[in-house]
Scaffold this active site. Structure first.
Site, short mmCIF file in Angstrom:
data_model
loop_
_atom_site.label_atom_id
_atom_site.label_comp_id
_atom_site.label_asym_id
_atom_site.label_seq_id
_atom_site.Cartn_x
_atom_site.Cartn_y
_atom_site.Cartn_z
CG ASN A 39 -0.26 -0.17 2.70
OD1 ASN A 39 0.81 -0.57 3.02
ND2 ASN A 39 -1.14 0.53 3.78
CD GLU A 99 -1.52 5.42 4.40
OE1 GLU A 99 -1.68 4.16 5.29
OE2 GLU A 99 -1.22 5.21 5.26
CG HIS A 123 -6.62 -0.28 -0.76
ND1 HIS A 123 -7.21 -1.16 -0.21
CD2 HIS A 123 -6.49 0.73 -1.39
CE1 HIS A 123 -8.22 -0.51 0.35
NE2 HIS A 123 -7.44 1.41 -0.29
CB CYS A 132 -8.61 -5.17 -2.87
SG CYS A 132 -7.96 -3.61 -1.77
CD GLU A 140 -5.53 -6.26 -1.11
OE1 GLU A 140 -4.96 -5.12 -0.44
OE2 GLU A 140 -6.17 -6.77 -0.14
CB CYS A 186 -10.10 -3.24 2.10
SG CYS A 186 -10.52 -2.79 0.38
N1 THU Z 1 -5.65 -1.54 2.76
C1 THU Z 1 -4.72 -2.09 2.10
O1 THU Z 1 -3.43 -2.09 1.30
N2 THU Z 1 -5.36 -3.47 1.75
C2 THU Z 1 -6.73 -3.54 1.68
O2 THU Z 1 -7.27 -4.27 1.44
C3 THU Z 1 -7.10 -3.42 3.43
C4 THU Z 1 -6.43 -1.94 3.45
C5 THU Z 1 -4.32 -0.73 3.31
C6 THU Z 1 -4.70 1.17 2.49
C7 THU Z 1 -4.70 2.16 4.21
O3 THU Z 1 -3.22 2.64 3.65
C8 THU Z 1 -3.76 1.81 5.34
O4 THU Z 1 -4.54 -0.21 4.52
C9 THU Z 1 -5.03 1.24 6.50
O5 THU Z 1 -6.17 0.78 6.10
ZN ZN Z 2 -8.54 -2.56 -0.04
#
Ligand code: THU
Ligand code: ZN
Length: 310
Positions: A99, A101, A112, A142, A114, A139
């Site tokens: 991920n 940000e 994300h 994704c 994925e 999530c």
């Molecule tokens: N996150 C993912 O990379 N994949 C998911 O499906 C769940 C959430 C990341 C997004 C964000 O950077 C952090 O986790 C908190 O949500």
């Molecule tokens: Zn996600």
């Protein structure tokens, strides 16, 4: 318990039991940064032999290394994902993702893990995505992003403790066909489109990357190039989604690739950014500006639009 389910649970135990030492993880991380987030078939075979692992065991054991690529200044929640994909030559490859940000920007701009792994596989010419191993449950967003793949019906999702099919996690799904779209991410054949009146000085790979975008909903063939001083160029392409919101912009796509070489995005490293998009369908300039505004001293930004010849 039947013999086969006994074997399955035994395999599940084995799967849970192997993990790399800190030293091994560090060595693998160094190798992956040099290989821009891809473990090639020859590496996979060598590691499976060295550690006496099946391909799936190795895939899962590598997930903590994928998390090391995460850039998560807001959540400090480091998610790793790895796609097991097949390349054009029929070889198995592991495509890493994590991920990303952006501080002081809308949370909806986050990439994300994925998406990052699938984007890595897609940009590097994988012809299909078979499995994805993830550090945490994917999530809803994704799950929706994965549903755009041509292999959505058979995709296996491997979490540390349990395996699922995408269908288990996304029943009664909404997808491309609901919008009358018969192509899917990775199923599309090489683009036959061209841009007209584009400067000869425009980077050929940037043009090619834009023409290979997956844009069934807006037709905005677009791509981004990140040029660095010493570490080469990184490209990203626009990947749309039937539910629109989970779409990955070309700049997010390129940044995700950039971070998979372990570089940090600063003015010592990044020389310039170029966005190329389709004149009639343009929609990427504002989101690119928003993402770039997250960085102190953003690099020079070049913006090109061009008409598409279909
Ligand atoms: N996150 C993912 O990379 N994949 C998911 O499906 C769940 C959430 C990341 C997004 C964000 O950077 C952090 O986790 C908190 O949500
Ligand atoms: Zn996600």
């Amino acid at each position: 318990m039947t013999a086969s389910s006994k074997e399955l649970s035994q395999e599940a135990l084995n799967l849970a039991s192997f993990s790399f030492s800190l030293e091994q993880k560090t060595a693998l991380f160094t190798q992956l940064k040099q290989q821009r987030g891809i473990l090639f078939q020859r590496d996979i075979i060598a590691l499976c032999n060295e550690h006496k692992l099946t391909e799936t065991q190795l895939l899962k054991a590598c997930v903590p290394v994928a998390s090391l690529f995460s850039v998560a200044p807001i959540s400090q929640f480091y998610v790793g994902a790895i796609v097991l994909g097949i390349n054009q030559q029929g070889e198995t490859q592991f495509y890493f993702g994590a991920n990303v940000e952006f501080t002081h920007q809308a949370l909806s701009l986050v990439v994300h893990a994925e998406q990052s792994a699938i984007n890595n596989a897609w940009l590097n010419g994988a012809k299909s995505v078979i499995k994805i191993a993830i550090s945490d449950a994917p999530c809803g967003y994704c799950r929706q992003f994965m549903n755009e793949l041509d292999t959505a019906d058979s995709l296996e999702i491997l979490l540390p403790e349990k395996h699922f099919s995408l269908h288990d996690l996304l029943p009664n799904a909404f997808g491309p066909k609901d919008l009358g779209n018969e192509i899917s991410l990775m199923s599309q054949s090489a683009s036959t489109h061209q841009f007209s009146g584009i400067s000869n000085a425009c980077d050929e790979t940037l043009i090619k990357t834009a023409l290979n975008a997956y844009v069934p909903y807006t037709g905005n063939f677009s791509a981004v190039k990140i040029s660095t001083y010493q570490d080469g160029d990184f490209y990203g392409s626009y990947a749309e989604n039937a539910a629109y919101s989970p779409s990955l912009s070309p700049l997010q796509s390129a940044l995700s690739q950039f971070y998979l070489s372990g570089l940090s995005f600063d003015d010592q490293t990044v020389k310039s950014i170029t966005l190329l998009e389709t004149e009639d369908a343009k929609n990427q300039l504002e989101v690119a500006k928003a993402v770039l505004a997250s960085f102190e001293n953003p690099p020079a930004f070049e913006y090109i639009t061009a008409a598409l010849i279909k």
